[in-house]
Design an enzyme around this catalytic site. Sequence first.
Site, short mmCIF file in Angstrom:
data_model
loop_
_atom_site.label_atom_id
_atom_site.label_comp_id
_atom_site.label_asym_id
_atom_site.label_seq_id
_atom_site.Cartn_x
_atom_site.Cartn_y
_atom_site.Cartn_z
N ASP A 26 75.51 16.54 42.13
CA ASP A 26 74.32 15.97 41.50
C ASP A 26 73.55 15.04 42.41
O ASP A 26 74.11 14.46 43.35
CB ASP A 26 74.72 15.17 40.25
CG ASP A 26 75.04 16.04 39.05
OD1 ASP A 26 75.32 17.25 39.26
OD2 ASP A 26 75.04 15.52 37.92
N HIS A 77 67.91 18.94 37.55
CA HIS A 77 68.43 17.60 37.18
C HIS A 77 67.29 16.60 37.00
O HIS A 77 67.49 15.40 37.15
CB HIS A 77 69.42 17.14 38.26
CG HIS A 77 70.38 16.06 37.83
ND1 HIS A 77 70.96 16.03 36.57
CD2 HIS A 77 70.88 14.99 38.50
CE1 HIS A 77 71.76 14.97 36.50
NE2 HIS A 77 71.73 14.33 37.64
N HIS A 81 65.37 11.38 37.37
CA HIS A 81 66.71 10.97 36.92
C HIS A 81 66.62 9.84 35.88
O HIS A 81 67.33 8.85 35.94
CB HIS A 81 67.59 10.55 38.12
CG HIS A 81 69.06 10.61 37.83
ND1 HIS A 81 69.77 9.55 37.31
CD2 HIS A 81 69.95 11.61 37.98
CE1 HIS A 81 71.05 9.91 37.16
NE2 HIS A 81 71.18 11.16 37.56
N HIS A 173 78.86 14.24 43.61
CA HIS A 173 77.49 13.85 43.99
C HIS A 173 77.27 14.07 45.49
O HIS A 173 78.14 13.77 46.30
CB HIS A 173 77.23 12.38 43.65
CG HIS A 173 77.17 12.11 42.18
ND1 HIS A 173 78.30 12.01 41.41
CD2 HIS A 173 76.11 11.95 41.35
CE1 HIS A 173 77.94 11.80 40.14
NE2 HIS A 173 76.63 11.76 40.08
#
Length: 205
Positions: A26, A77, A81, A173
């Site tokens: 991510d 995503h 964010h 991540h």
Amino acid sequence: LPPQRDALGVITTTGLPGKTVALTFDDGPSAVYTPQVLEVLDTPGVTALFCVVGSAAQAHPEIIEDIVDRGHALCDHTISHDLKLSTRDEQRMRDEIGGTLDRIHAAVPEIEVPFFRAPGGYFSAGVNTVAASYDQEPLGWSVDPKDWREPGADRIYATVMAGVTPGSIVLLHDGGGDQSDTVAALDDVISALDDAGYEFVIPKT
């Protein structure tokens, strides 16, 4: 064998038979860490899913191209964010999700982006409906070593290995901070899972 879903319909398993595991990354792409992650993943039979942030995709289209060229898959995503996205109005959700798709397609036209992952995992019926309008399935996870807290490579490795069972989706991540611990743990994680007979897959939709 369809993937397991939670009450909101969020996918939490690979949905594939046998000893499968999905590695997901991510908050990238990052000019520093994503290329390092891609190098580690450059092993026969290892495919991963990158949940990319639209602003980073716009800044580093060449890395988005590299992810796809190396045979990995992409997940939306959102642009910024926004951890409170599920509480925003529909237009804001469309801007965030559709805008990320536009930025991905600016780098890799025509590529399918089959999944959406809400920032922080804060899914809602509303945000999932908007994602569905872009043909994106909501994708969660089942193993979370909280690598963004920088717990050290050993802790990341131990948490992943203790948590993975057949069908697991692992949250890692490659952007959004210092991910050197994740990069350091990744080679050992892949080797150990491979030794344990796991196949690295993209979840089923």
